[in-house]
Design a protein around this motif. Structure first.
Motif, PDB file in Angstrom:
ATOM      1  N   ALA A 206      -9.272  11.973   0.298  1.00 15.56           N
ATOM      2  CA  ALA A 206      -8.694  11.478   1.546  1.00 15.56           C
ATOM      3  C   ALA A 206      -9.299  10.126   1.910  1.00 15.56           C
ATOM      4  O   ALA A 206      -8.600   9.209   2.363  1.00 15.56           O
ATOM      5  CB  ALA A 206      -8.920  12.487   2.666  1.00 15.56           C
ATOM      6  N   ALA A 207     -10.591   9.988   1.689  1.00 16.75           N
ATOM      7  CA  ALA A 207     -11.253   8.713   1.961  1.00 16.75           C
ATOM      8  C   ALA A 207     -10.737   7.628   1.024  1.00 16.75           C
ATOM      9  O   ALA A 207     -10.518   6.480   1.438  1.00 16.75           O
ATOM     10  CB  ALA A 207     -12.763   8.865   1.823  1.00 16.75           C
ATOM     11  N   LEU A 208     -10.518   7.978  -0.253  1.00 16.00           N
ATOM     12  CA  LEU A 208      -9.997   7.001  -1.203  1.00 16.00           C
ATOM     13  C   LEU A 208      -8.574   6.594  -0.834  1.00 16.00           C
ATOM     14  O   LEU A 208      -8.198   5.420  -0.973  1.00 16.00           O
ATOM     15  CB  LEU A 208     -10.037   7.575  -2.625  1.00 16.00           C
ATOM     16  N   TRP A 209      -7.758   7.540  -0.367  1.00 18.33           N
ATOM     17  CA  TRP A 209      -6.408   7.213   0.096  1.00 18.33           C
ATOM     18  C   TRP A 209      -6.467   6.157   1.197  1.00 18.33           C
ATOM     19  O   TRP A 209      -5.756   5.150   1.158  1.00 18.33           O
ATOM     20  CB  TRP A 209      -5.714   8.479   0.596  1.00 18.33           C
ATOM     21  N   SER A 210      -7.336   6.375   2.160  1.00 13.77           N
ATOM     22  CA  SER A 210      -7.467   5.417   3.260  1.00 13.77           C
ATOM     23  C   SER A 210      -7.960   4.065   2.761  1.00 13.77           C
ATOM     24  O   SER A 210      -7.422   3.012   3.146  1.00 13.77           O
ATOM     25  CB  SER A 210      -8.426   5.969   4.322  1.00 13.77           C
ATOM     26  N   ALA A 211      -8.966   4.079   1.899  1.00 10.75           N
ATOM     27  CA  ALA A 211      -9.495   2.821   1.365  1.00 10.75           C
ATOM     28  C   ALA A 211      -8.445   2.086   0.539  1.00 10.75           C
ATOM     29  O   ALA A 211      -8.361   0.846   0.574  1.00 10.75           O
ATOM     30  CB  ALA A 211     -10.740   3.090   0.525  1.00 10.75           C
ATOM     31  N   THR A 212      -7.632   2.827  -0.206  1.00  9.82           N
ATOM     32  CA  THR A 212      -6.559   2.217  -0.994  1.00  9.82           C
ATOM     33  C   THR A 212      -5.571   1.501  -0.087  1.00  9.82           C
ATOM     34  O   THR A 212      -5.119   0.389  -0.394  1.00  9.82           O
ATOM     35  CB  THR A 212      -5.837   3.287  -1.837  1.00  9.82           C
ATOM     36  N   ASN A 213      -5.235   2.119   1.036  1.00 12.92           N
ATOM     37  CA  ASN A 213      -4.333   1.478   1.988  1.00 12.92           C
ATOM     38  C   ASN A 213      -4.949   0.195   2.547  1.00 12.92           C
ATOM     39  O   ASN A 213      -4.260  -0.818   2.713  1.00 12.92           O
ATOM     40  CB  ASN A 213      -4.005   2.439   3.127  1.00 12.92           C
ATOM     41  N   SER A 214      -6.247   0.227   2.828  1.00 11.73           N
ATOM     42  CA  SER A 214      -6.927  -0.969   3.341  1.00 11.73           C
ATOM     43  C   SER A 214      -6.954  -2.066   2.277  1.00 11.73           C
ATOM     44  O   SER A 214      -6.685  -3.239   2.568  1.00 11.73           O
ATOM     45  CB  SER A 214      -8.346  -0.624   3.775  1.00 11.73           C
TER      46      SER A 214
ATOM     47  N   ASP B 249       5.554   3.571 -14.963  1.00 12.26           N
ATOM     48  CA  ASP B 249       6.939   3.281 -14.583  1.00 12.26           C
ATOM     49  C   ASP B 249       7.000   2.831 -13.128  1.00 12.26           C
ATOM     50  O   ASP B 249       7.665   1.838 -12.790  1.00 12.26           O
ATOM     51  CB  ASP B 249       7.826   4.518 -14.771  1.00 12.26           C
ATOM     52  N   GLY B 250       6.308   3.571 -12.252  1.00 12.38           N
ATOM     53  CA  GLY B 250       6.301   3.219 -10.843  1.00 12.38           C
ATOM     54  C   GLY B 250       5.620   1.896 -10.581  1.00 12.38           C
ATOM     55  O   GLY B 250       6.064   1.100  -9.748  1.00 12.38           O
ATOM     56  N   THR B 251       4.545   1.645 -11.311  1.00 11.66           N
ATOM     57  CA  THR B 251       3.834   0.375 -11.157  1.00 11.66           C
ATOM     58  C   THR B 251       4.717  -0.795 -11.535  1.00 11.66           C
ATOM     59  O   THR B 251       4.809  -1.795 -10.808  1.00 11.66           O
ATOM     60  CB  THR B 251       2.559   0.384 -12.025  1.00 11.66           C
ATOM     61  N   GLU B 252       5.392  -0.682 -12.667  1.00  9.63           N
ATOM     62  CA  GLU B 252       6.277  -1.769 -13.111  1.00  9.63           C
ATOM     63  C   GLU B 252       7.469  -1.951 -12.174  1.00  9.63           C
ATOM     64  O   GLU B 252       8.027  -3.055 -12.083  1.00  9.63           O
ATOM     65  CB  GLU B 252       6.754  -1.503 -14.536  1.00  9.63           C
ATOM     66  N   ALA B 253       7.841  -0.887 -11.450  1.00 11.86           N
ATOM     67  CA  ALA B 253       8.949  -0.980 -10.499  1.00 11.86           C
ATOM     68  C   ALA B 253       8.503  -1.550  -9.156  1.00 11.86           C
ATOM     69  O   ALA B 253       9.339  -1.742  -8.268  1.00 11.86           O
ATOM     70  CB  ALA B 253       9.584   0.390 -10.301  1.00 11.86           C
ATOM     71  N   GLY B 254       7.202  -1.789  -9.003  1.00 11.65           N
ATOM     72  CA  GLY B 254       6.700  -2.375  -7.770  1.00 11.65           C
ATOM     73  C   GLY B 254       6.336  -1.381  -6.693  1.00 11.65           C
ATOM     74  O   GLY B 254       6.158  -1.771  -5.519  1.00 11.65           O
ATOM     75  N   ALA B 255       6.188  -0.092  -7.036  1.00 15.50           N
ATOM     76  CA  ALA B 255       5.845   0.919  -6.033  1.00 15.50           C
ATOM     77  C   ALA B 255       4.438   0.693  -5.488  1.00 15.50           C
ATOM     78  O   ALA B 255       3.529   0.281  -6.220  1.00 15.50           O
ATOM     79  CB  ALA B 255       5.950   2.311  -6.644  1.00 15.50           C
ATOM     80  N   TYR B 256       4.276   0.962  -4.210  1.00 15.14           N
ATOM     81  CA  TYR B 256       2.952   0.942  -3.602  1.00 15.14           C
ATOM     82  C   TYR B 256       2.285   2.316  -3.678  1.00 15.14           C
ATOM     83  O   TYR B 256       1.068   2.416  -3.746  1.00 15.14           O
ATOM     84  CB  TYR B 256       3.040   0.528  -2.129  1.00 15.14           C
ATOM     85  N   GLU B 257       3.097   3.355  -3.636  1.00  3.54           N
ATOM     86  CA  GLU B 257       2.576   4.715  -3.676  1.00  3.54           C
ATOM     87  C   GLU B 257       3.446   5.535  -4.613  1.00  3.54           C
ATOM     88  O   GLU B 257       4.678   5.477  -4.539  1.00  3.54           O
ATOM     89  CB  GLU B 257       2.578   5.319  -2.273  1.00  3.54           C
TER      90      GLU B 257
END
Length: 240
Positions: A151-159, A203-211
């Motif tokens: 959960a902490a990593l999720w928040s840090a990733t958003n930051s 695949d998601g990374t190459e499509a430009g996904a953030y999450e």
């Protein structure tokens, strides 16, 4: 959108099941070089793979990795640890501290250390990328300290995403339930094959996904966050 053709990639935890598939899949998609990092690096049968020692809990080791890999354009924070039990009241102090160091502080400090490298290389590579392997457990607290660190990593990733975007660095957060590796050997729940998981991520990374919600478990758990807490944790109603 991120372009993996010609990318220079650093993968943490490259010796593990998911990490090894990341290395191979990046190469299959045209990466020019992959730094395959681990506490004890192994040899690889491809000249494009550079074994590199890295302990994500050791600041000196992180600094040495930055010095050794100044050409990185993609950072994959994949290394992770899991406690011996999922009861946060029964986990030892040592397990709690180790999980915080590996699952949260390690990827955060690594991203901070490589931020100047990634932003500096973004202009010549068409943009740099950070991929954080988080977990569906970041939204589901049955994993004790494991869930807390994710959960902490999720928040840090958003930051990090907000702070690095102006420098041309695209930050991807990945959530998944069980992947069929040694870390999930204790569970009889459905598991995603690691090669399928990695393909979904890239695949998601190459499509430009953030999450990226890489399986049905992660999609269901995230959707449940908008509902009442008792729906996500029915055991609360039993104890009311």
């Amino acid at each position: 959108m991120p372009n993996l053709e010609g990318a220079v990639v650093l993968v943490t935890g490259a010796n593990g099941g998911i990490g090894t598939h990341f290395v191979h899949e990046f190469l299959a998609r045209g990466a020019a070089k992959v730094y395959a990092t681990a506490r004890t690096p192994r040899t690889w049968d491809d000249d494009r793979v550079v074994p590199l020692r890295l302990d994500v809990t050791d600041p000196a080791s992180i600094r040495a990795a930055v010095d050794a890999a100044p050409d990185v354009t993609v950072l994959v924070n994949n290394a992770g640890a899991s406690p011996s039990s999922f009861g946060i009241l029964t986990q030892t102090d040592e397990e709690i501290r180790a999980n915080v160091e590996v699952n949260f502080l390690g990827p955060l400090f690594l991203a901070r250390a490589f931020a100047p490298v990634l932003s500096g290389n973004a202009g010549t590579s068409g943009g740099s990328t950070v991929i954080d392997v988080v977990s569906a457990m970041s939204w589901y607290a049955l994993g004790g300290v494991y869930s807390a660190t994710k959960a902490a990593l999720w928040s840090a990733t958003n930051s990090l995403r907000l702070e690095l975007a102006p420098a041309g660095v695209h930050v991807v957060g990945v959530h998944v339930g069980y992947v069929d590796t040694a870390m999930a050997a204790h569970s009889t729940d459905p598991k995603t094959a690691p090669e399928d998981f990695v393909r979904t991520v890239l695949d998601g990374t190459e499509a430009g996904a953030y999450e990226i919600l890489a399986d049905e478990t992660s999609r269901q758990v995230k959707a449940a966050l908008s509902g009442p807490l008792e729906a996500l944790y029915p055991q609360l109603a039993q104890n009311a």
